[in-house]
Design an enzyme around this catalytic site. Structure first.
Site, short mmCIF file in Angstrom:
data_model
loop_
_atom_site.label_atom_id
_atom_site.label_comp_id
_atom_site.label_asym_id
_atom_site.label_seq_id
_atom_site.Cartn_x
_atom_site.Cartn_y
_atom_site.Cartn_z
N TYR A 1 16.18 -7.28 3.85
CA TYR A 1 16.54 -6.10 4.64
C TYR A 1 16.99 -6.56 5.98
CZ TYR A 1 15.47 -2.14 7.50
OH TYR A 1 15.66 -0.80 8.17
N GLY B 1 22.17 10.14 3.99
CA GLY B 1 20.63 9.93 4.21
C GLY B 1 19.80 10.90 4.58
N SER C 1 18.13 -1.22 12.95
CA SER C 1 16.76 -1.49 13.11
C SER C 1 16.49 -2.62 13.98
CB SER C 1 16.13 -1.93 11.65
OG SER C 1 14.95 -2.45 11.92
N GLY D 1 13.06 12.00 6.75
CA GLY D 1 12.95 11.15 7.92
C GLY D 1 13.77 11.31 8.98
N ILE D 2 14.49 10.02 9.54
CA ILE D 2 15.19 10.16 10.76
C ILE D 2 16.59 10.89 10.27
CG2 ILE D 2 16.92 8.78 12.16
CD1 ILE D 2 14.68 6.76 11.95
N GLY D 3 17.10 10.69 8.89
CA GLY D 3 18.16 11.69 8.51
C GLY D 3 18.08 12.89 8.57
N SER E 1 17.79 13.54 3.44
CA SER E 1 16.71 14.08 2.67
C SER E 1 15.45 13.96 3.28
CB SER E 1 16.65 13.70 1.23
OG SER E 1 16.32 12.24 1.07
N LEU F 1 29.29 14.01 9.92
CA LEU F 1 28.91 13.86 8.48
C LEU F 1 27.68 12.90 8.79
CD1 LEU F 1 30.73 12.87 5.15
CD2 LEU F 1 29.08 11.46 5.95
N ILE F 2 26.36 13.11 8.02
CA ILE F 2 25.25 12.15 8.13
C ILE F 2 25.09 11.73 6.86
CG2 ILE F 2 23.05 11.97 9.27
CD1 ILE F 2 23.69 14.35 10.98
#
Length: 282
Positions: free
Chosen positions: A153, A10, A140, A14-16, A12, A7-8
Site C-alpha cells: 500500500y 470510489g 495518504s 467513506g471519503i469518496g 460508494s 468526476l470522483i
C-alpha cells in the site's frame, strides 16, 4: 451552481461518498463513480437527505479497466459539455508482508492504487487542459512515511506522490493544477477491507516468524484508529482543495497527519519542491 463538473472515483463509501456530497453542496455537478453501481444506495440516500440529488449522478467506472475509464470520461464530456476536475479517490488497502504474500499481491495493490490513478488522470487530461481544470488524488500519510506491514500500500501511495509531484509542473504549464490530499487514520469501511482475518490465531499461523511483530502492529494501530478522523472531515479538506483559487501541491487533512509526516516532509505544502522543479521547464 458553479456550472462546473467534477468526476470522483470510489464514491460508494467513506471519503469518496462524503466528497461527492461536499462538492455538490459547493454547487458542483458531481459524477460519482464506482466499480459496482449496485452499491450506490448509501450515496443516493445521503444525497437525498442533503437535498443535492439533482447535482449527483452515479456512473460505473473501474479504475483498473482503461476501457471503462475512457467510456466514462467521454460520456461525461458528451453529456455535460466539459470536465473541470477529477478526484482520484478509489483505492484498496492491504496489510501483509513480502515473504508471506509474494510479489503478485503487490502488483494487485499497485494496479488499483497507482495505475488506477494514472488511467483516470490520463483520460481526463485532454479535457482538463481545455477547461483549465485540476487533478486531485486522495493519497495518504502512507505515501510519505513507509509503515510496517503496509509495504504494498505504501509503495503504491509513494508512487502516486512521486508521479503527481513530477507531473505537477508539466500539467501547470498547460493550465492544469495538481493536488495531493494526505489523510491520516480515517474512520471508514476502507480499514475493514484490508484483508485481515478475524481470527488472530489463524493469522499468526499464516505469518509464522512475523506473527509477533504483526500482533504488536495491530495493537498499536487499533489505538490510532480509536481517535481516527471522520470521513466527513477528511472530505471537507478535499472539497476545499477542489474549490481553492490558489491550490497547493500537497495538503494534509488534519493536524495529526501533519505531525506524522513532519519529520520526513519539511515542505508540507509542496511549494519549495514546485518552485524548484517548475524552474526546470520554464
Amino acid at each position: 451552481m458553479t456550472g462546473k463538473t467534477v468526476l470522483i472515483t470510489g464514491t460508494s463509501t467513506g471519503i469518496g461518498l462524503e466528497t461527492a456530497l461536499g462538492a455538490a453542496r459547493a454547487g458542483w455537478r458531481v459524477v460519482a463513480t464506482m466499480r459496482d453501481t449496485g452499491k450506490a444506495d448509501a450515496l443516493n440516500e445521503a444525497a437525498a437527505a442533503a437535498r443535492v440529488t439533482e447535482l449527483i449522478e452515479v456512473r460505473r467506472l473501474d479504475v483498473t479497466e482503461p476501457a471503462s475509464v475512457q467510456e466514462c470520461v467521454s460520456g461525461v464530456v458528451t453529456d455535460h459539455g466539459a470536465l473541470h476536475a477529477v478526484i482520484n479517490n478509489a483505492g484498496s488497502g492491504h496489510v501483509g508482508t513480502l515473504e508471506v504474500d509474494g510479489v503478485e499481491v503487490a502488483r494487485r495493490v499497485m494496479e488499483v492504487n497507482f495505475f488506477g490513478v494514472l488511467n483516470t488522470t490520463a483520460a481526463a487530461l485532454p479535457h482538463l487542459r481545455a477547461t483549465g481544470g485540476r487533478v486531485l488524488a486522495v493519497s495518504s500519510v502512507g505515501g510519505v512515511v513507509g509503515q510496517p506491514f503496509n509495504e504494498a500500500y505504501c509503495a503504491a501511495k509513494f508512487a502516486v506522490e512521486g508521479y503527481l509531484e513530477a507531473l505537477a509542473p508539466v500539467a501547470a504549464a498547460v493550465g492544469v493544477d495538481v493536488t495531493l490530499v494526505e489523510p491520516g487514520a480515517v474512520a471508514s469501511e476502507f480499514v475493514a477491507n484490508v484483508g485481515l482475518p478475524d481470527d488472530r490465531s489463524a493469522m499468526a499461523e499464516r505469518l509464522g516468524p512475523y506473527a509477533t511483530a504483526m500482533d504488536a502492529y495491530l495493537t498499536r494501530t487499533a489505538g490510532a484508529f480509536a481517535t481516527a478522523q471522520s470521513a466527513h472531515d477528511a472530505a471537507a479538506v478535499v472539497v476545499t482543495a477542489l474549490t481553492s483559487e490558489r491550490p497547493v501541491l500537497r495538503v494534509q487533512t488534519s493536524d495529526v497527519a501533519r505531525a506524522f509526516i513532519g519529520p520526513k516532509l519539511a515542505d508540507p505544502d509542496g511549494s519549495k519542491v514546485l518552485g524548484m522543479t517548475s524552474a526546470w521547464i520554464a
